[in-house]
Design a protein around this motif. Structure first.
Motif, PDB file in Angstrom:
ATOM      1  N   GLU A   1       0.816  -1.212   0.000  1.00 31.22           N
ATOM      2  CA  GLU A   1       0.000   0.000   0.000  1.00 31.22           C
ATOM      3  C   GLU A   1       0.850   1.263   0.000  1.00 31.22           C
ATOM      4  O   GLU A   1       0.495   2.270  -0.631  1.00 31.22           O
TER       5      GLU A   1
ATOM      6  N   ASN B   1      -1.853   0.736  -8.951  1.00 35.57           N
ATOM      7  CA  ASN B   1      -2.644  -0.335  -9.551  1.00 35.57           C
ATOM      8  C   ASN B   1      -2.327  -1.680  -8.920  1.00 35.57           C
ATOM      9  O   ASN B   1      -3.214  -2.519  -8.738  1.00 35.57           O
TER      10      ASN B   1
ATOM     11  N   ASP C   1      -4.327  -2.292  -5.871  1.00 36.46           N
ATOM     12  CA  ASP C   1      -5.667  -2.771  -6.194  1.00 36.46           C
ATOM     13  C   ASP C   1      -5.661  -4.276  -6.454  1.00 36.46           C
ATOM     14  O   ASP C   1      -6.567  -5.006  -6.015  1.00 36.46           O
ATOM     15  N   HIS C   2      -4.644  -4.751  -7.162  1.00 38.24           N
ATOM     16  CA  HIS C   2      -4.565  -6.178  -7.487  1.00 38.24           C
ATOM     17  C   HIS C   2      -4.294  -7.013  -6.229  1.00 38.24           C
ATOM     18  O   HIS C   2      -4.778  -8.154  -6.126  1.00 38.24           O
TER      19      HIS C   2
ATOM     20  N   GLU D   1      -7.549  -7.599  -4.558  1.00 39.46           N
ATOM     21  CA  GLU D   1      -8.317  -8.642  -5.241  1.00 39.46           C
ATOM     22  C   GLU D   1      -7.777 -10.029  -4.906  1.00 39.46           C
ATOM     23  O   GLU D   1      -8.551 -10.985  -4.754  1.00 39.46           O
TER      24      GLU D   1
END
Length: 248
Positions: free
Chosen positions: A66, A103, A106-107, A110
Protein backbone atom coordinates in the motif's frame (compact mmCIF):
# COMPACT_ATOMS: atom_id res chain seq x y z
CA UNK A 1 36.25 12.24 -8.52
CA UNK A 2 32.99 11.49 -10.33
CA UNK A 3 33.42 9.44 -13.49
CA UNK A 4 30.22 9.20 -15.53
CA UNK A 5 28.77 5.77 -16.21
CA UNK A 6 27.14 4.99 -19.54
CA UNK A 7 25.67 1.54 -20.05
CA UNK A 8 26.75 -0.04 -23.33
CA UNK A 9 25.52 -3.62 -22.90
CA UNK A 10 22.05 -5.13 -22.40
CA UNK A 11 19.95 -3.75 -19.56
CA UNK A 12 19.47 -7.13 -17.89
CA UNK A 13 23.10 -8.26 -18.02
CA UNK A 14 25.10 -7.68 -14.84
CA UNK A 15 28.27 -7.34 -16.92
CA UNK A 16 26.84 -4.10 -18.38
CA UNK A 17 27.43 -2.36 -15.04
CA UNK A 18 30.52 -1.12 -13.18
CA UNK A 19 32.66 -3.54 -11.22
CA UNK A 20 31.51 -2.08 -7.90
CA UNK A 21 27.86 -2.70 -8.82
CA UNK A 22 28.61 -6.27 -9.85
CA UNK A 23 30.38 -6.84 -6.54
CA UNK A 24 27.41 -5.33 -4.66
CA UNK A 25 24.88 -7.61 -6.36
CA UNK A 26 27.02 -10.71 -5.88
CA UNK A 27 27.70 -9.89 -2.21
CA UNK A 28 23.98 -9.69 -1.47
CA UNK A 29 22.93 -12.71 -3.56
CA UNK A 30 22.89 -15.16 -0.60
CA UNK A 31 20.54 -12.92 1.40
CA UNK A 32 18.31 -12.48 -1.65
CA UNK A 33 18.24 -16.24 -2.22
CA UNK A 34 16.82 -16.81 1.27
CA UNK A 35 13.82 -14.74 0.22
CA UNK A 36 13.28 -16.15 -3.26
CA UNK A 37 13.79 -19.77 -2.15
CA UNK A 38 11.70 -19.41 1.01
CA UNK A 39 9.43 -22.31 1.94
CA UNK A 40 6.37 -20.06 1.81
CA UNK A 41 6.74 -19.44 -1.92
CA UNK A 42 7.62 -23.06 -2.66
CA UNK A 43 4.44 -24.21 -0.93
CA UNK A 44 2.36 -21.49 -2.56
CA UNK A 45 3.62 -22.67 -5.95
CA UNK A 46 2.40 -26.17 -5.07
CA UNK A 47 -0.93 -24.82 -3.73
CA UNK A 48 -0.12 -26.43 -0.39
CA UNK A 49 0.35 -23.32 1.76
CA UNK A 50 -1.93 -23.42 4.83
CA UNK A 51 -4.74 -20.87 4.92
CA UNK A 52 -3.35 -19.22 8.06
CA UNK A 53 0.05 -18.71 6.44
CA UNK A 54 -1.64 -17.21 3.38
CA UNK A 55 -3.58 -14.85 5.64
CA UNK A 56 -0.43 -13.88 7.54
CA UNK A 57 1.47 -13.24 4.32
CA UNK A 58 -1.17 -11.13 2.59
CA UNK A 59 -2.07 -9.11 5.69
CA UNK A 60 1.55 -8.73 6.80
CA UNK A 61 2.71 -7.65 3.34
CA UNK A 62 -0.08 -5.14 2.81
CA UNK A 63 1.62 -2.10 4.44
CA UNK A 64 4.57 -2.35 2.04
CA UNK A 65 2.28 -2.87 -0.97
CA UNK A 66 0.00 0.00 0.00
CA UNK A 67 2.80 2.42 0.83
CA UNK A 68 5.31 1.55 -1.91
CA UNK A 69 4.13 4.47 -4.10
CA UNK A 70 4.71 6.75 -1.11
CA UNK A 71 8.31 5.56 -0.73
CA UNK A 72 8.87 6.53 -4.34
CA UNK A 73 7.15 9.88 -3.84
CA UNK A 74 9.60 10.67 -1.01
CA UNK A 75 12.49 9.82 -3.32
CA UNK A 76 10.98 11.94 -6.09
CA UNK A 77 11.15 14.96 -3.77
CA UNK A 78 14.95 14.61 -3.65
CA UNK A 79 15.32 15.25 -7.38
CA UNK A 80 15.96 18.49 -9.19
CA UNK A 81 15.17 18.33 -12.88
CA UNK A 82 18.20 18.87 -15.11
CA UNK A 83 20.80 18.47 -12.37
CA UNK A 84 22.18 15.22 -13.78
CA UNK A 85 21.38 12.43 -16.21
CA UNK A 86 20.86 10.08 -13.27
CA UNK A 87 18.32 12.37 -11.62
CA UNK A 88 16.48 12.94 -14.90
CA UNK A 89 16.18 9.20 -15.44
CA UNK A 90 15.16 8.66 -11.81
CA UNK A 91 12.46 11.32 -12.14
CA UNK A 92 10.92 9.62 -15.17
CA UNK A 93 11.18 6.18 -13.57
CA UNK A 94 9.58 7.23 -10.28
CA UNK A 95 6.77 9.26 -11.85
CA UNK A 96 5.88 6.43 -14.19
CA UNK A 97 5.98 3.71 -11.55
CA UNK A 98 4.06 5.51 -8.80
CA UNK A 99 0.87 5.00 -10.83
CA UNK A 100 1.85 1.41 -11.63
CA UNK A 101 2.33 0.60 -7.94
CA UNK A 102 -1.07 2.09 -7.09
CA UNK A 103 -2.64 -0.33 -9.55
CA UNK A 104 -0.69 -3.14 -7.94
CA UNK A 105 -2.25 -2.26 -4.59
CA UNK A 106 -5.67 -2.77 -6.19
CA UNK A 107 -4.56 -6.18 -7.49
CA UNK A 108 -3.27 -7.19 -4.02
CA UNK A 109 -6.72 -6.40 -2.60
CA UNK A 110 -8.32 -8.64 -5.24
CA UNK A 111 -5.85 -11.43 -4.42
CA UNK A 112 -6.74 -11.13 -0.75
CA UNK A 113 -10.48 -11.17 -1.47
CA UNK A 114 -10.08 -14.36 -3.50
CA UNK A 115 -8.44 -15.89 -0.42
CA UNK A 116 -11.34 -14.84 1.81
CA UNK A 117 -9.51 -11.83 3.27
CA UNK A 118 -11.52 -8.61 3.38
CA UNK A 119 -10.29 -5.04 3.10
CA UNK A 120 -11.14 -4.66 6.78
CA UNK A 121 -8.71 -7.51 7.50
CA UNK A 122 -6.01 -5.74 5.50
CA UNK A 123 -6.56 -2.35 7.11
CA UNK A 124 -7.48 -3.27 10.68
CA UNK A 125 -5.40 -6.36 11.48
CA UNK A 126 -2.43 -5.76 13.73
CA UNK A 127 0.51 -7.30 11.91
CA UNK A 128 3.29 -8.64 14.15
CA UNK A 129 6.46 -6.59 14.45
CA UNK A 130 8.35 -9.00 12.20
CA UNK A 131 5.93 -8.14 9.40
CA UNK A 132 6.06 -4.41 10.11
CA UNK A 133 9.86 -4.22 10.12
CA UNK A 134 10.30 -4.02 6.33
CA UNK A 135 7.86 -1.11 6.05
CA UNK A 136 9.63 0.80 8.84
CA UNK A 137 13.01 0.13 7.20
CA UNK A 138 11.81 1.44 3.84
CA UNK A 139 10.45 4.63 5.39
CA UNK A 140 13.65 5.20 7.35
CA UNK A 141 15.78 4.72 4.24
CA UNK A 142 13.68 6.89 1.93
CA UNK A 143 13.46 9.70 4.47
CA UNK A 144 17.10 9.66 5.62
CA UNK A 145 19.32 8.15 2.91
CA UNK A 146 20.53 9.46 -0.45
CA UNK A 147 18.49 8.90 -3.60
CA UNK A 148 20.82 6.14 -4.81
CA UNK A 149 20.78 4.32 -1.46
CA UNK A 150 17.02 4.51 -0.94
CA UNK A 151 16.32 3.34 -4.49
CA UNK A 152 18.67 0.41 -3.88
CA UNK A 153 16.80 -0.50 -0.71
CA UNK A 154 13.37 -0.36 -2.36
CA UNK A 155 13.33 -0.54 -6.15
CA UNK A 156 16.39 -2.73 -6.58
CA UNK A 157 16.16 -5.04 -3.57
CA UNK A 158 12.44 -5.42 -2.95
CA UNK A 159 11.23 -5.31 -6.55
CA UNK A 160 14.10 -7.55 -7.65
CA UNK A 161 13.39 -10.32 -5.14
CA UNK A 162 9.64 -9.97 -5.62
CA UNK A 163 9.87 -10.46 -9.38
CA UNK A 164 11.83 -13.66 -8.86
CA UNK A 165 9.53 -15.25 -6.28
CA UNK A 166 6.46 -14.25 -8.28
CA UNK A 167 8.00 -15.93 -11.32
CA UNK A 168 8.63 -19.05 -9.24
CA UNK A 169 4.98 -19.28 -8.19
CA UNK A 170 3.74 -18.66 -11.73
CA UNK A 171 6.05 -21.32 -13.16
CA UNK A 172 3.34 -23.84 -12.24
CA UNK A 173 -0.43 -23.69 -12.81
CA UNK A 174 -1.13 -25.35 -9.47
CA UNK A 175 -1.69 -22.18 -7.45
CA UNK A 176 -3.86 -20.48 -10.08
CA UNK A 177 -5.93 -23.63 -10.50
CA UNK A 178 -6.52 -23.83 -6.74
CA UNK A 179 -9.04 -20.96 -7.12
CA UNK A 180 -12.52 -21.27 -8.53
CA UNK A 181 -12.49 -20.58 -12.31
CA UNK A 182 -14.17 -17.18 -11.97
CA UNK A 183 -11.57 -16.08 -9.38
CA UNK A 184 -8.41 -17.25 -11.08
CA UNK A 185 -7.71 -14.14 -13.11
CA UNK A 186 -8.23 -11.51 -10.36
CA UNK A 187 -6.59 -13.77 -7.75
CA UNK A 188 -3.35 -14.07 -9.70
CA UNK A 189 -3.17 -10.75 -11.57
CA UNK A 190 -0.69 -9.29 -9.05
CA UNK A 191 1.54 -12.36 -9.35
CA UNK A 192 1.39 -12.47 -13.14
CA UNK A 193 2.24 -8.79 -13.49
CA UNK A 194 5.27 -9.11 -11.23
CA UNK A 195 6.45 -12.28 -12.91
CA UNK A 196 6.07 -11.01 -16.48
CA UNK A 197 6.26 -7.21 -16.32
CA UNK A 198 8.21 -6.02 -13.32
CA UNK A 199 11.32 -8.00 -14.22
CA UNK A 200 12.84 -4.91 -15.86
CA UNK A 201 12.10 -2.54 -12.97
CA UNK A 202 15.02 -3.57 -10.71
CA UNK A 203 17.42 -3.46 -13.65
CA UNK A 204 16.23 0.03 -14.51
CA UNK A 205 16.78 0.97 -10.86
CA UNK A 206 20.30 -0.48 -10.99
CA UNK A 207 21.11 1.60 -14.06
CA UNK A 208 19.85 4.76 -12.31
CA UNK A 209 21.88 3.98 -9.20
CA UNK A 210 25.00 3.55 -11.34
CA UNK A 211 24.31 6.80 -13.19
CA UNK A 212 23.94 8.64 -9.87
CA UNK A 213 27.13 7.20 -8.35
CA UNK A 214 29.32 6.89 -11.43
CA UNK A 215 31.72 4.34 -12.83
CA UNK A 216 33.76 4.36 -9.64
CA UNK A 217 32.43 4.23 -6.08
CA UNK A 218 34.11 4.67 -2.73
CA UNK A 219 34.49 1.27 -1.01
CA UNK A 220 32.82 2.63 2.14
CA UNK A 221 29.78 3.69 0.14
CA UNK A 222 29.58 0.30 -1.55
CA UNK A 223 29.58 -1.22 1.95
CA UNK A 224 26.62 1.01 2.84
CA UNK A 225 24.75 -0.14 -0.26
CA UNK A 226 25.52 -3.79 0.45
CA UNK A 227 24.24 -3.41 3.99
CA UNK A 228 21.10 -1.61 2.80
CA UNK A 229 20.26 -4.30 0.26
CA UNK A 230 21.00 -7.03 2.79
CA UNK A 231 18.73 -5.38 5.36
CA UNK A 232 15.84 -5.32 2.89
CA UNK A 233 16.28 -9.02 2.12
CA UNK A 234 16.64 -9.92 5.80
CA UNK A 235 13.50 -8.00 6.76
CA UNK A 236 11.62 -9.72 3.93
CA UNK A 237 12.81 -13.12 5.16
CA UNK A 238 11.89 -12.23 8.74
CA UNK A 239 8.33 -11.44 7.67
CA UNK A 240 8.09 -14.68 5.68
CA UNK A 241 9.34 -16.71 8.64
CA UNK A 242 6.73 -15.08 10.85
CA UNK A 243 4.01 -15.83 8.31
CA UNK A 244 4.88 -19.53 8.47
CA UNK A 245 5.05 -19.65 12.28
CA UNK A 246 2.23 -21.45 14.12
CA UNK A 247 -0.40 -19.16 15.65
CA UNK A 248 -0.45 -18.53 19.37
Amino acid sequence: MYEQFQRSGPLMDLNSYPAWAQDMVLATAPAKSKVVAHELFARMREASLPAQATYNFLVGGWPVIEQFPQYMAVNLCKIQYGRSAGENMARRYLMRNIRVEQNHADHWVEWAKACGISMRDLFDSQAPVESQALNHWCWHSCERASLATSMAVTNLAIEGATGEWANLICSSDAYENSFAPELRRPATRWLRLHAQYDDTHPWEALEIICLLIGRRAEPKYVDILVQGLSNSYQYMALSLDRSMAPSG
